[in-house]
Design an enzyme around this catalytic site. Sequence first.
Site, PDB file in Angstrom:
ATOM      1  N   ASP A 157      11.963  54.517  17.656  1.00 27.60           N
ATOM      2  CA  ASP A 157      12.183  53.796  18.621  1.00 27.60           C
ATOM      3  C   ASP A 157      13.748  53.101  18.251  1.00 27.60           C
ATOM      4  O   ASP A 157      14.610  52.874  18.818  1.00 27.60           O
ATOM      5  CB  ASP A 157      11.104  52.439  18.520  1.00 27.60           C
ATOM      6  CG  ASP A 157      10.012  53.084  19.034  1.00 27.60           C
ATOM      7  OD1 ASP A 157       9.880  54.089  19.203  1.00 27.60           O
ATOM      8  OD2 ASP A 157       8.978  52.184  18.661  1.00 27.60           O
ATOM      9  N   SER A 206       9.737  50.187  24.169  1.00 22.25           N
ATOM     10  CA  SER A 206      10.209  49.775  22.841  1.00 22.25           C
ATOM     11  C   SER A 206      11.094  48.433  22.974  1.00 22.25           C
ATOM     12  O   SER A 206      12.302  48.179  22.500  1.00 22.25           O
ATOM     13  CB  SER A 206      11.325  50.730  22.281  1.00 22.25           C
ATOM     14  OG  SER A 206      10.453  51.756  21.909  1.00 22.25           O
ATOM     15  N   HIS A 262       3.791  61.027  19.108  1.00 22.77           N
ATOM     16  CA  HIS A 262       2.893  60.659  18.026  1.00 22.77           C
ATOM     17  C   HIS A 262       3.189  61.905  16.911  1.00 22.77           C
ATOM     18  O   HIS A 262       2.584  62.241  16.053  1.00 22.77           O
ATOM     19  CB  HIS A 262       1.524  60.994  18.390  1.00 22.77           C
ATOM     20  CG  HIS A 262       0.961  59.654  19.211  1.00 22.77           C
ATOM     21  ND1 HIS A 262       0.687  58.325  18.559  1.00 22.77           N
ATOM     22  CD2 HIS A 262       0.880  59.320  20.541  1.00 22.77           C
ATOM     23  CE1 HIS A 262       0.478  57.567  19.494  1.00 22.77           C
ATOM     24  NE2 HIS A 262       0.386  58.299  20.557  1.00 22.77           N
ATOM     25  N   ARG A 273      14.055  52.637  24.894  1.00 22.29           N
ATOM     26  CA  ARG A 273      14.124  53.750  24.930  1.00 22.29           C
ATOM     27  C   ARG A 273      12.957  54.349  25.585  1.00 22.29           C
ATOM     28  O   ARG A 273      11.965  53.800  25.685  1.00 22.29           O
ATOM     29  CB  ARG A 273      14.113  54.351  23.273  1.00 22.29           C
ATOM     30  CG  ARG A 273      12.809  54.232  22.656  1.00 22.29           C
ATOM     31  CD  ARG A 273      12.047  55.406  22.538  1.00 22.29           C
ATOM     32  NE  ARG A 273      10.708  55.058  22.020  1.00 22.29           N
ATOM     33  CZ  ARG A 273       9.644  54.653  22.626  1.00 22.29           C
ATOM     34  NH1 ARG A 273       9.687  54.558  23.831  1.00 22.29           N
ATOM     35  NH2 ARG A 273       8.610  54.440  21.924  1.00 22.29           N
ATOM     36  N   TYR A 297      -4.447  53.647  18.005  1.00 22.98           N
ATOM     37  CA  TYR A 297      -3.208  53.828  17.253  1.00 22.98           C
ATOM     38  C   TYR A 297      -3.659  54.130  15.765  1.00 22.98           C
ATOM     39  O   TYR A 297      -3.124  55.259  15.148  1.00 22.98           O
ATOM     40  CB  TYR A 297      -2.154  52.768  17.549  1.00 22.98           C
ATOM     41  CG  TYR A 297      -0.614  53.364  16.996  1.00 22.98           C
ATOM     42  CD1 TYR A 297       0.183  54.171  17.854  1.00 22.98           C
ATOM     43  CD2 TYR A 297      -0.389  53.266  15.582  1.00 22.98           C
ATOM     44  CE1 TYR A 297       1.012  54.522  17.445  1.00 22.98           C
ATOM     45  CE2 TYR A 297       0.759  53.592  15.223  1.00 22.98           C
ATOM     46  CZ  TYR A 297       1.656  54.209  16.282  1.00 22.98           C
ATOM     47  OH  TYR A 297       2.892  54.826  15.691  1.00 22.98           O
TER      48      TYR A 297
HETATM   49  P1  NG1 Z   1       5.357  52.425  21.151  1.00 23.65           P
HETATM   50  O1  NG1 Z   1       4.177  51.906  20.880  1.00 23.65           O
HETATM   51  O2  NG1 Z   1       5.529  53.253  22.333  1.00 23.65           O
HETATM   52  O3  NG1 Z   1       6.770  51.762  20.840  1.00 23.65           O
HETATM   53  C1  NG1 Z   1       4.650  54.122  19.223  1.00 23.65           C
HETATM   54  C2  NG1 Z   1       5.286  54.007  17.836  1.00 23.65           C
HETATM   55  C3  NG1 Z   1       6.418  55.134  17.693  1.00 23.65           C
HETATM   56  C4  NG1 Z   1       5.875  56.400  17.976  1.00 23.65           C
HETATM   57  C5  NG1 Z   1       4.977  56.534  19.192  1.00 23.65           C
HETATM   58  C6  NG1 Z   1       4.217  57.663  19.633  1.00 23.65           C
HETATM   59  C7  NG1 Z   1       5.780  51.899  16.873  1.00 23.65           C
HETATM   60  C8  NG1 Z   1       6.479  50.375  16.886  1.00 23.65           C
HETATM   61  N1  NG1 Z   1       6.323  52.910  17.708  1.00 23.65           N
HETATM   62  O4  NG1 Z   1       5.587  53.816  20.064  1.00 23.65           O
HETATM   63  O5  NG1 Z   1       6.934  55.136  16.345  1.00 23.65           O
HETATM   64  O6  NG1 Z   1       4.980  56.613  16.905  1.00 23.65           O
HETATM   65  O7  NG1 Z   1       4.071  55.271  19.379  1.00 23.65           O
HETATM   66  O8  NG1 Z   1       5.131  58.853  19.657  1.00 23.65           O
HETATM   67  O9  NG1 Z   1       4.612  51.790  16.257  1.00 23.65           O
END
Ligand code: NG1
Length: 516
Positions: free
Chosen positions: A213, A166, A62, A55, A269
């Site tokens: 995701d 993702s 965030h 995706r 994070y």
């Molecule tokens: P990424 O790390 O890009 O898959 C993460 C979080 C999302 C969301 C985004 C920021 C995980 C698996 N995914 O995405 O839920 O918080 O950061 O918008 O932690």
Amino acid sequence: MVAPADLPLVTVDAIDKVYPADRVAAQGVRWNNLVEDFKKTYGYKPTCIVRAPGRVNLIGEHIDHALFGVVPMAIVPDVIIAVGPRNDTKEIRTSNVDKKYGPTAFTPSKNSNGEAVVDIDIRQLQWHSYVKAALLGYLKHPHSGGDSIGLDLLYDGTVPAGSGLSSSAAMVISSLLAMLTANGKVDGLTKGDLVKMSMGAEGNVGVNTGGMDQAASVISTPAAALYVQFYPNLAGEPVPIPKTQPEISFVIANTLVTSDKATTAKFNYNLRVVETLAGASLLAKRLGMNYKPKDKVAYRQVVSDLAGGEHSLTGAGVNKSDITASLRQAFKDALDAIEKHLGNSAERDGLTEEELIAALGISKEEFTEIYLKLAVEPIGGKYRLHIRAKHILEEALRVLEFRKTIETETESLPKALGEIMNKSQESCRDQFGCSCKEIDEITSIALEEGALGSRLTGAGWGGSTVSLVPAEIVPQFIANVSKRYSKYQGLPQEQLDQAIFATLPSSGACETVHNI
Ligand code: NG1
């Protein structure tokens, strides 16, 4: 009409129901090769192929953890798995068409309480750790009855790992779909059930995921992005991308910087998650709301309480245009409350741990128990509640504006969406602190080369960017960005094609029985 999250899981019989028209021929070759490769690897024909896409998040970064809605879309890059059931064993064998991901085999066991056990080393994640995470999630879910037959699985993934698109959600969801299908457990499950099952399964590799995701990968429909709502319940609503003049295209450009979550999470994070949770708790306390620190209240709940209850915002009696207006007002009211209660001059630049503990009115032990399950290292020794909260509420407002713009604007739509994306990038960079110099470099080159908007997508600190580009200039745009972005210099064409590409909204996860 049935809400998209309540629809049953999808089985299709032809891949033109999965991919945009101009990708079907190339994907057909890929799918046929997968079947042939499976026969060579395991010596018999697979019974089906399952698919889950990656995706890209268009807007709302965030904020899923704070339970605000977001607008991602499923992309063409995906994970497909050829599946063969094995009735004589419980063993799962996995192989990958990309030989750098070696084959493996494992068998689940049970502990003395009869609970499923799958050996996953979360300190040393490998590609098949996500298959194991899915298996454990599957076995622990009541729908599976705690048992699975053995499986032969052959994977082909085109979502680049660590790119912010993702790949992990696509791996886990496709694996779950393989297990559900082979065990005859698809019936009676909705797309929303698979979203929740895959969120739980990703927890098995130590990821505390927000749900965006998984929802995007499972619920998306062709030609549309997806509005994902998390509060008061999980729901998805297609956001059709209209034909505009100029026509819109989204170009993904990977910075080729992988944010190493294992080492950076404590000041990136995970720290942001703590700053968000503690900020919401402190705001709720100062507004006189009746939450206990252990309740882990989210900003979206605070918004709802501040407005006098969710029924007045999104309740049954409120019609759709009033919902947008009332949410906008409620988000603005929350921003005012944030200024008043978290933005005073003594705390504006952050609170030390001691100050935060005192402000929350809890003990150090309680603070550690509630917020420090995952290690964090506050930047400059201070938790920055105010500026993170501002990003979250302003970004939530941008999501509302993005949806409204798509529904109402015609002529100025591309420009208006681009501006919203640019503001999001500024806020991610200056307020949430999740950009990095490579993201800044690509997004500014993109704007100079004709993008109407450009921003990071996903967690940031590396990963990918998404740019809104008029369709007619896409080839030139890609060529020019490729010439200028420092990390693309000297890359072989094949790697460049995977690093920067235009994508269309694709359909969500499915099982297919075509051509086997
Ligand atoms: P990424 O790390 O890009 O898959 C993460 C979080 C999302 C969301 C985004 C920021 C995980 C698996 N995914 O995405 O839920 O918080 O950061 O918008 O932690």
